[in-house]
Scaffold this active site. Structure first.
Site, mmCIF file in Angstrom:
data_model
loop_
_atom_site.group_PDB
_atom_site.id
_atom_site.type_symbol
_atom_site.label_atom_id
_atom_site.label_comp_id
_atom_site.label_asym_id
_atom_site.label_seq_id
_atom_site.Cartn_x
_atom_site.Cartn_y
_atom_site.Cartn_z
ATOM 1 N N LYS A 18 0.910 -1.150 -0.007
ATOM 2 C CA LYS A 18 -0.059 -0.035 -0.089
ATOM 3 C C LYS A 18 0.958 1.294 -0.043
ATOM 4 O O LYS A 18 2.153 1.232 0.526
ATOM 5 C CB LYS A 18 -1.041 0.164 1.170
ATOM 6 C CG LYS A 18 -0.129 -0.019 2.602
ATOM 7 C CD LYS A 18 0.221 1.360 3.098
ATOM 8 C CE LYS A 18 0.834 1.194 4.401
ATOM 9 N NZ LYS A 18 1.709 2.537 5.018
ATOM 10 N N PRO A 107 8.936 -4.068 -0.269
ATOM 11 C CA PRO A 107 10.137 -3.891 0.400
ATOM 12 C C PRO A 107 9.950 -4.076 1.971
ATOM 13 O O PRO A 107 9.052 -4.111 2.515
ATOM 14 C CB PRO A 107 10.440 -2.477 0.449
ATOM 15 C CG PRO A 107 9.843 -1.914 -1.015
ATOM 16 C CD PRO A 107 8.865 -3.189 -1.050
ATOM 17 N N VAL A 108 11.026 -4.273 2.885
ATOM 18 C CA VAL A 108 11.056 -4.526 4.292
ATOM 19 C C VAL A 108 11.303 -3.397 4.957
ATOM 20 O O VAL A 108 12.087 -2.633 4.578
ATOM 21 C CB VAL A 108 11.979 -5.652 5.017
ATOM 22 C CG1 VAL A 108 11.977 -5.697 6.449
ATOM 23 C CG2 VAL A 108 11.632 -7.001 4.144
ATOM 24 N N ALA A 109 10.391 -2.999 6.019
ATOM 25 C CA ALA A 109 10.329 -1.497 6.690
ATOM 26 C C ALA A 109 10.712 -0.314 5.657
ATOM 27 O O ALA A 109 11.212 0.406 5.931
ATOM 28 C CB ALA A 109 11.626 -1.632 7.421
ATOM 29 N N GLY A 110 9.621 -0.637 4.889
ATOM 30 C CA GLY A 110 9.521 0.411 3.797
ATOM 31 C C GLY A 110 8.491 1.538 3.591
ATOM 32 O O GLY A 110 8.457 2.322 2.767
ATOM 33 N N GLY A 111 7.507 1.354 4.719
ATOM 34 C CA GLY A 111 6.402 2.115 4.773
ATOM 35 C C GLY A 111 5.334 1.620 3.728
ATOM 36 O O GLY A 111 4.566 2.541 3.485
ATOM 37 N N MET A 112 5.275 0.264 3.263
ATOM 38 C CA MET A 112 4.426 -0.049 2.309
ATOM 39 C C MET A 112 3.587 -1.213 3.022
ATOM 40 O O MET A 112 2.761 -1.912 2.179
ATOM 41 C CB MET A 112 5.236 -0.339 0.963
ATOM 42 C CG MET A 112 5.965 0.677 0.408
ATOM 43 S SD MET A 112 6.217 0.425 -1.239
ATOM 44 C CE MET A 112 4.690 0.317 -2.162
ATOM 45 N N GLY A 115 5.274 -6.220 6.039
ATOM 46 C CA GLY A 115 5.078 -7.109 7.240
ATOM 47 C C GLY A 115 3.565 -7.477 7.308
ATOM 48 O O GLY A 115 3.000 -8.539 7.356
ATOM 49 N N SER A 116 2.690 -6.299 7.426
ATOM 50 C CA SER A 116 1.124 -6.480 7.473
ATOM 51 C C SER A 116 0.688 -7.416 6.385
ATOM 52 O O SER A 116 -0.335 -8.282 6.632
ATOM 53 C CB SER A 116 0.780 -5.179 7.599
ATOM 54 O OG SER A 116 1.254 -4.153 8.533
ATOM 55 N N ASP A 149 -1.890 -1.881 10.262
ATOM 56 C CA ASP A 149 -2.004 -1.924 9.154
ATOM 57 C C ASP A 149 -2.343 -3.280 8.536
ATOM 58 O O ASP A 149 -2.407 -3.572 7.130
ATOM 59 C CB ASP A 149 -0.460 -1.503 8.396
ATOM 60 C CG ASP A 149 -0.076 -0.177 8.462
ATOM 61 O OD1 ASP A 149 -1.236 0.533 8.556
ATOM 62 O OD2 ASP A 149 0.825 0.203 8.045
HETATM 63 O O1 C5P Z 1 0.132 -1.699 14.448
HETATM 64 P P1 C5P Z 1 1.685 -1.806 14.226
HETATM 65 O O2 C5P Z 1 2.639 -2.739 15.058
HETATM 66 O O3 C5P Z 1 2.168 -1.981 12.677
HETATM 67 O O4 C5P Z 1 2.189 -0.384 14.536
HETATM 68 C C1 C5P Z 1 3.853 -0.188 14.585
HETATM 69 C C2 C5P Z 1 3.971 1.029 15.294
HETATM 70 O O5 C5P Z 1 3.747 2.109 14.778
HETATM 71 C C3 C5P Z 1 3.324 1.406 16.811
HETATM 72 O O6 C5P Z 1 3.823 0.431 17.747
HETATM 73 C C4 C5P Z 1 3.173 2.578 17.013
HETATM 74 O O7 C5P Z 1 4.607 3.049 17.456
HETATM 75 C C5 C5P Z 1 3.287 3.129 15.742
HETATM 76 N N1 C5P Z 1 1.937 3.565 15.022
HETATM 77 C C6 C5P Z 1 1.307 4.627 15.820
HETATM 78 N N2 C5P Z 1 -0.071 4.973 15.475
HETATM 79 C C7 C5P Z 1 -0.650 4.228 14.508
HETATM 80 C C8 C5P Z 1 -0.067 3.190 13.940
HETATM 81 C C9 C5P Z 1 1.134 2.945 14.077
HETATM 82 O O8 C5P Z 1 1.808 5.391 16.560
HETATM 83 N N3 C5P Z 1 -1.853 4.486 14.062
#
Ligand code: C5P
Length: 311
Positions: A18, A107-112, A115-116, A149
Protein backbone atom coordinates in the site's frame (compact mmCIF):
# COMPACT_ATOMS: atom_id res chain seq x y z
CA UNK A 1 -10.45 -31.05 8.17
CA UNK A 2 -8.35 -33.48 10.21
CA UNK A 3 -4.69 -34.02 11.03
CA UNK A 4 -4.59 -36.87 8.52
CA UNK A 5 -4.91 -34.46 5.58
CA UNK A 6 -2.40 -35.10 2.74
CA UNK A 7 0.83 -33.24 3.35
CA UNK A 8 1.00 -31.73 -0.14
CA UNK A 9 -2.24 -29.82 0.24
CA UNK A 10 -1.51 -26.13 -0.21
CA UNK A 11 -3.01 -22.70 -0.79
CA UNK A 12 -1.28 -19.81 -2.56
CA UNK A 13 -2.32 -16.18 -2.08
CA UNK A 14 -1.14 -12.83 -3.40
CA UNK A 15 -1.19 -9.69 -1.26
CA UNK A 16 -0.57 -6.09 -2.36
CA UNK A 17 1.58 -3.33 -0.89
CA UNK A 18 0.00 0.00 0.00
CA UNK A 19 0.83 3.65 -0.21
CA UNK A 20 -0.95 6.38 1.76
CA UNK A 21 -2.37 9.09 -0.51
CA UNK A 22 -2.94 11.17 2.57
CA UNK A 23 -1.79 10.57 6.12
CA UNK A 24 -2.91 12.93 8.88
CA UNK A 25 -1.58 12.12 12.35
CA UNK A 26 -3.08 13.26 15.65
CA UNK A 27 -1.52 13.38 19.13
CA UNK A 28 -0.01 10.26 20.75
CA UNK A 29 -2.55 8.16 22.64
CA UNK A 30 -2.08 6.40 25.98
CA UNK A 31 -1.97 3.00 24.18
CA UNK A 32 1.14 4.04 22.22
CA UNK A 33 -0.71 4.58 18.96
CA UNK A 34 -1.81 7.78 17.19
CA UNK A 35 -5.23 8.54 15.79
CA UNK A 36 -4.92 8.64 12.03
CA UNK A 37 -7.03 9.80 9.15
CA UNK A 38 -5.54 8.22 6.08
CA UNK A 39 -6.39 7.14 2.55
CA UNK A 40 -4.74 3.88 1.55
CA UNK A 41 -4.26 2.73 -2.01
CA UNK A 42 -3.23 -0.84 -2.83
CA UNK A 43 -0.55 -0.93 -5.55
CA UNK A 44 0.76 -3.60 -7.91
CA UNK A 45 3.72 -4.75 -5.85
CA UNK A 46 2.99 -8.04 -4.14
CA UNK A 47 4.07 -10.69 -1.71
CA UNK A 48 3.00 -14.26 -2.47
CA UNK A 49 2.42 -16.65 0.36
CA UNK A 50 1.94 -20.41 0.14
CA UNK A 51 0.52 -22.29 3.12
CA UNK A 52 1.05 -26.06 3.10
CA UNK A 53 -0.53 -28.58 5.44
CA UNK A 54 1.82 -29.43 8.37
CA UNK A 55 1.66 -31.66 11.44
CA UNK A 56 -0.71 -30.49 14.21
CA UNK A 57 0.47 -27.42 16.13
CA UNK A 58 3.40 -26.78 13.79
CA UNK A 59 3.62 -23.30 12.27
CA UNK A 60 6.88 -22.35 10.56
CA UNK A 61 7.72 -19.68 8.03
CA UNK A 62 10.38 -19.41 5.36
CA UNK A 63 10.93 -16.18 3.46
CA UNK A 64 12.43 -16.12 -0.04
CA UNK A 65 12.97 -13.37 -2.63
CA UNK A 66 15.13 -10.26 -2.82
CA UNK A 67 14.40 -9.05 0.73
CA UNK A 68 14.54 -12.45 2.47
CA UNK A 69 17.77 -11.70 4.33
CA UNK A 70 16.07 -8.82 6.16
CA UNK A 71 13.25 -10.92 7.59
CA UNK A 72 13.52 -13.12 10.69
CA UNK A 73 11.82 -16.47 10.05
CA UNK A 74 10.97 -16.97 13.72
CA UNK A 75 7.93 -17.06 15.99
CA UNK A 76 7.70 -13.24 15.92
CA UNK A 77 7.33 -13.16 12.15
CA UNK A 78 3.92 -11.56 11.53
CA UNK A 79 2.86 -14.36 9.16
CA UNK A 80 3.57 -16.93 11.90
CA UNK A 81 1.74 -14.86 14.49
CA UNK A 82 -1.24 -14.53 12.15
CA UNK A 83 -1.46 -18.29 11.56
CA UNK A 84 -1.18 -18.97 15.31
CA UNK A 85 -3.85 -16.40 16.12
CA UNK A 86 -6.19 -18.04 13.64
CA UNK A 87 -5.38 -21.48 15.05
CA UNK A 88 -5.88 -20.41 18.67
CA UNK A 89 -9.10 -18.56 17.96
CA UNK A 90 -10.73 -21.04 15.60
CA UNK A 91 -8.61 -24.15 16.13
CA UNK A 92 -9.87 -27.64 16.38
CA UNK A 93 -8.03 -28.83 19.49
CA UNK A 94 -4.62 -28.20 17.89
CA UNK A 95 -5.31 -30.49 14.93
CA UNK A 96 -3.90 -28.05 12.38
CA UNK A 97 -0.50 -26.86 11.29
CA UNK A 98 0.97 -24.91 8.39
CA UNK A 99 4.25 -24.35 6.62
CA UNK A 100 4.29 -20.81 5.26
CA UNK A 101 6.47 -19.86 2.31
CA UNK A 102 6.62 -16.09 1.78
CA UNK A 103 7.97 -14.82 -1.55
CA UNK A 104 8.66 -11.18 -0.73
CA UNK A 105 8.31 -8.57 -3.44
CA UNK A 106 7.40 -5.76 -1.03
CA UNK A 107 10.33 -3.96 0.60
CA UNK A 108 10.94 -4.61 4.30
CA UNK A 109 10.46 -1.64 6.66
CA UNK A 110 9.69 0.49 3.62
CA UNK A 111 6.44 2.14 4.71
CA UNK A 112 4.44 -0.09 2.35
CA UNK A 113 3.00 -2.49 4.94
CA UNK A 114 5.12 -5.43 3.78
CA UNK A 115 5.03 -7.26 7.13
CA UNK A 116 1.33 -6.52 7.47
CA UNK A 117 0.75 -7.93 3.98
CA UNK A 118 2.30 -11.22 5.10
CA UNK A 119 0.04 -11.35 8.16
CA UNK A 120 -2.95 -10.68 5.90
CA UNK A 121 -1.78 -13.37 3.48
CA UNK A 122 -1.28 -15.92 6.26
CA UNK A 123 -4.81 -15.27 7.58
CA UNK A 124 -6.38 -15.75 4.16
CA UNK A 125 -4.24 -18.75 3.17
CA UNK A 126 -4.63 -20.61 6.47
CA UNK A 127 -8.35 -19.92 6.63
CA UNK A 128 -8.63 -21.61 3.21
CA UNK A 129 -6.18 -24.42 4.06
CA UNK A 130 -8.03 -25.24 7.26
CA UNK A 131 -11.43 -24.82 5.64
CA UNK A 132 -12.64 -22.15 8.06
CA UNK A 133 -15.95 -20.47 7.46
CA UNK A 134 -14.80 -16.89 8.05
CA UNK A 135 -16.01 -13.78 6.23
CA UNK A 136 -13.65 -11.09 4.88
CA UNK A 137 -14.81 -8.87 7.77
CA UNK A 138 -13.90 -11.64 10.29
CA UNK A 139 -10.40 -11.83 8.80
CA UNK A 140 -9.97 -8.04 8.92
CA UNK A 141 -11.06 -8.01 12.57
CA UNK A 142 -8.44 -10.65 13.42
CA UNK A 143 -5.91 -8.71 11.35
CA UNK A 144 -6.46 -5.56 13.43
CA UNK A 145 -5.33 -7.53 16.50
CA UNK A 146 -1.98 -8.15 14.81
CA UNK A 147 -1.29 -4.58 13.66
CA UNK A 148 -2.94 -1.38 12.53
CA UNK A 149 -1.97 -1.94 8.87
CA UNK A 150 -3.07 -5.57 8.57
CA UNK A 151 -6.76 -5.10 7.65
CA UNK A 152 -6.10 -2.93 4.58
CA UNK A 153 -4.20 -5.45 2.40
CA UNK A 154 -7.13 -7.82 2.90
CA UNK A 155 -9.53 -5.18 1.54
CA UNK A 156 -7.39 -3.55 -1.16
CA UNK A 157 -8.54 -0.90 -3.62
CA UNK A 158 -8.64 2.57 -2.11
CA UNK A 159 -10.01 3.11 1.40
CA UNK A 160 -10.20 5.66 4.18
CA UNK A 161 -8.62 4.42 7.43
CA UNK A 162 -9.44 5.99 10.80
CA UNK A 163 -8.76 5.21 14.47
CA UNK A 164 -5.27 3.57 14.26
CA UNK A 165 -5.72 3.28 10.48
CA UNK A 166 -7.52 -0.04 10.96
CA UNK A 167 -11.14 1.08 10.64
CA UNK A 168 -11.73 1.05 6.92
CA UNK A 169 -14.31 2.46 4.55
CA UNK A 170 -13.80 1.78 0.82
CA UNK A 171 -13.55 4.83 -1.42
CA UNK A 172 -15.43 4.74 -4.70
CA UNK A 173 -12.94 6.15 -7.15
CA UNK A 174 -12.29 6.07 -10.83
CA UNK A 175 -9.32 5.39 -13.03
CA UNK A 176 -5.92 3.90 -12.61
CA UNK A 177 -2.93 5.86 -11.36
CA UNK A 178 0.65 5.28 -12.46
CA UNK A 179 3.25 5.58 -9.71
CA UNK A 180 7.01 5.30 -9.59
CA UNK A 181 8.50 4.11 -6.31
CA UNK A 182 12.01 4.92 -5.11
CA UNK A 183 12.92 2.20 -2.63
CA UNK A 184 15.66 2.49 -0.03
CA UNK A 185 18.41 0.03 0.83
CA UNK A 186 17.82 0.70 4.49
CA UNK A 187 14.44 0.65 6.20
CA UNK A 188 13.00 3.07 8.73
CA UNK A 189 11.45 1.99 12.02
CA UNK A 190 7.77 3.01 12.15
CA UNK A 191 7.78 3.61 15.96
CA UNK A 192 10.88 5.81 15.60
CA UNK A 193 9.26 7.92 12.90
CA UNK A 194 6.11 8.39 15.00
CA UNK A 195 8.27 9.27 18.04
CA UNK A 196 10.12 11.91 16.01
CA UNK A 197 6.77 13.24 14.79
CA UNK A 198 5.78 13.72 18.47
CA UNK A 199 8.99 15.66 19.11
CA UNK A 200 8.59 17.89 16.07
CA UNK A 201 4.87 18.57 16.40
CA UNK A 202 3.84 18.81 20.03
CA UNK A 203 0.27 19.97 19.32
CA UNK A 204 -1.04 18.30 16.14
CA UNK A 205 -4.57 18.98 14.92
CA UNK A 206 -7.25 16.30 15.04
CA UNK A 207 -6.60 14.26 11.87
CA UNK A 208 -9.02 14.42 8.95
CA UNK A 209 -9.20 13.26 5.35
CA UNK A 210 -9.37 16.26 2.99
CA UNK A 211 -12.63 16.48 1.03
CA UNK A 212 -10.62 17.61 -2.02
CA UNK A 213 -8.78 14.29 -2.05
CA UNK A 214 -11.99 12.27 -2.13
CA UNK A 215 -13.32 14.56 -4.87
CA UNK A 216 -10.08 14.11 -6.86
CA UNK A 217 -10.36 10.31 -6.59
CA UNK A 218 -13.88 10.64 -7.98
CA UNK A 219 -12.58 12.37 -11.11
CA UNK A 220 -9.89 9.75 -11.73
CA UNK A 221 -7.60 12.55 -12.95
CA UNK A 222 -3.97 12.28 -11.85
CA UNK A 223 -3.54 16.05 -12.16
CA UNK A 224 -6.40 16.58 -9.68
CA UNK A 225 -5.04 13.97 -7.28
CA UNK A 226 -1.52 15.42 -7.41
CA UNK A 227 -2.59 18.59 -5.58
CA UNK A 228 -4.12 16.66 -2.66
CA UNK A 229 -1.37 14.20 -1.71
CA UNK A 230 -0.03 14.78 1.80
CA UNK A 231 1.84 12.94 4.55
CA UNK A 232 2.23 14.39 8.08
CA UNK A 233 5.18 12.06 8.75
CA UNK A 234 7.33 13.60 6.00
CA UNK A 235 9.25 16.04 8.23
CA UNK A 236 9.92 13.32 10.84
CA UNK A 237 11.15 10.80 8.25
CA UNK A 238 13.36 13.42 6.55
CA UNK A 239 14.77 14.40 9.94
CA UNK A 240 15.83 10.78 10.50
CA UNK A 241 16.91 10.28 6.89
CA UNK A 242 18.00 13.62 5.36
CA UNK A 243 18.65 11.97 1.94
CA UNK A 244 14.87 11.56 1.52
CA UNK A 245 14.40 15.30 0.97
CA UNK A 246 16.54 15.07 -2.18
CA UNK A 247 14.66 12.02 -3.43
CA UNK A 248 11.32 13.79 -2.92
CA UNK A 249 12.61 16.81 -4.82
CA UNK A 250 14.15 14.76 -7.69
CA UNK A 251 10.84 13.27 -8.76
CA UNK A 252 9.10 16.57 -9.30
CA UNK A 253 12.20 17.98 -10.99
CA UNK A 254 12.06 15.12 -13.53
CA UNK A 255 8.41 15.21 -14.41
CA UNK A 256 6.36 13.66 -11.60
CA UNK A 257 3.08 15.43 -10.88
CA UNK A 258 3.78 15.06 -7.15
CA UNK A 259 6.14 13.34 -4.69
CA UNK A 260 4.94 11.62 -1.56
CA UNK A 261 6.47 9.72 1.32
CA UNK A 262 4.76 6.32 1.64
CA UNK A 263 3.54 5.73 5.21
CA UNK A 264 6.42 6.16 7.63
CA UNK A 265 8.90 5.84 4.75
CA UNK A 266 11.52 5.56 3.50
CA UNK A 267 9.83 4.56 0.21
CA UNK A 268 8.99 7.62 -1.88
CA UNK A 269 6.10 7.47 -4.36
CA UNK A 270 5.86 9.70 -7.42
CA UNK A 271 2.55 10.23 -9.14
CA UNK A 272 2.85 10.51 -12.92
CA UNK A 273 0.46 11.53 -15.69
CA UNK A 274 0.41 8.05 -17.29
CA UNK A 275 2.30 4.91 -18.16
CA UNK A 276 4.81 6.41 -20.58
CA UNK A 277 5.62 9.28 -18.18
CA UNK A 278 6.15 6.69 -15.44
CA UNK A 279 8.55 4.74 -17.70
CA UNK A 280 10.54 7.89 -18.46
CA UNK A 281 10.70 8.94 -14.82
CA UNK A 282 11.73 5.49 -13.62
CA UNK A 283 14.55 5.45 -16.17
CA UNK A 284 15.78 8.91 -15.17
CA UNK A 285 15.58 8.19 -11.44
CA UNK A 286 17.60 5.00 -11.79
CA UNK A 287 20.41 7.10 -13.25
CA UNK A 288 20.07 10.01 -10.82
CA UNK A 289 19.81 7.87 -7.70
CA UNK A 290 22.39 5.37 -8.97
CA UNK A 291 20.22 2.41 -8.04
CA UNK A 292 18.00 -0.23 -9.59
CA UNK A 293 15.62 0.08 -6.65
CA UNK A 294 13.01 1.99 -8.64
CA UNK A 295 9.69 0.34 -9.51
CA UNK A 296 6.69 1.28 -11.61
CA UNK A 297 3.38 0.30 -10.07
CA UNK A 298 -0.27 1.08 -10.64
CA UNK A 299 -3.10 1.51 -8.25
CA UNK A 300 -5.63 0.76 -7.10
CA UNK A 301 -5.39 -3.05 -7.28
CA UNK A 302 -7.46 -5.65 -5.48
CA UNK A 303 -6.77 -6.90 -1.96
CA UNK A 304 -5.44 -10.30 -0.89
CA UNK A 305 -6.51 -12.97 -3.37
CA UNK A 306 -6.51 -16.75 -3.51
CA UNK A 307 -4.39 -17.77 -6.53
CA UNK A 308 -4.40 -21.54 -6.20
CA UNK A 309 -5.81 -24.24 -3.94
CA UNK A 310 -4.20 -27.68 -4.39
CA UNK A 311 -6.03 -30.53 -2.71
O1 C5P B 1 0.29 -1.71 14.53
P1 C5P B 1 1.72 -1.81 14.16
O2 C5P B 1 2.45 -2.84 14.97
O3 C5P B 1 1.96 -1.96 12.69
O4 C5P B 1 2.36 -0.40 14.55
C1 C5P B 1 3.75 -0.23 14.69
C2 C5P B 1 4.04 1.02 15.50
O5 C5P B 1 3.74 2.19 14.73
C3 C5P B 1 3.23 1.17 16.77
O6 C5P B 1 3.80 0.46 17.83
C4 C5P B 1 3.31 2.68 16.98
O7 C5P B 1 4.55 3.05 17.52
C5 C5P B 1 3.25 3.22 15.56
N1 C5P B 1 1.87 3.55 15.16
C6 C5P B 1 1.25 4.64 15.75
N2 C5P B 1 -0.03 4.95 15.41
C7 C5P B 1 -0.70 4.24 14.47
C8 C5P B 1 -0.08 3.13 13.83
C9 C5P B 1 1.22 2.82 14.21
O8 C5P B 1 1.84 5.33 16.60
N3 C5P B 1 -1.95 4.57 14.17
Amino acid sequence: MSATQPVDESVRVRVPAKINLSLAVGPARPDGYHDLATVFQAVSLHDELTATWAPPGEVVVKTVGPYADRVADDEDNLACRAARLLMNRHGDGGAWGAHLLVDKGIPVAGGMAGGSADAAGALLACAALWDLDLSPADLRELGAELGADVPFPLLGGTAVGTNRGDELVPVLGRGCFHWVLALSDEGLSTPEVFARFDELDTDPDAPRVPDELLAALGTGEATELAGCLHNDLTAAACDLRPDLARTLELGTRYGALASLLSGSGPTVAFLTAGESQAMDLAHTLRGELGTDAVRRVRGPVSGAKLLQVLR
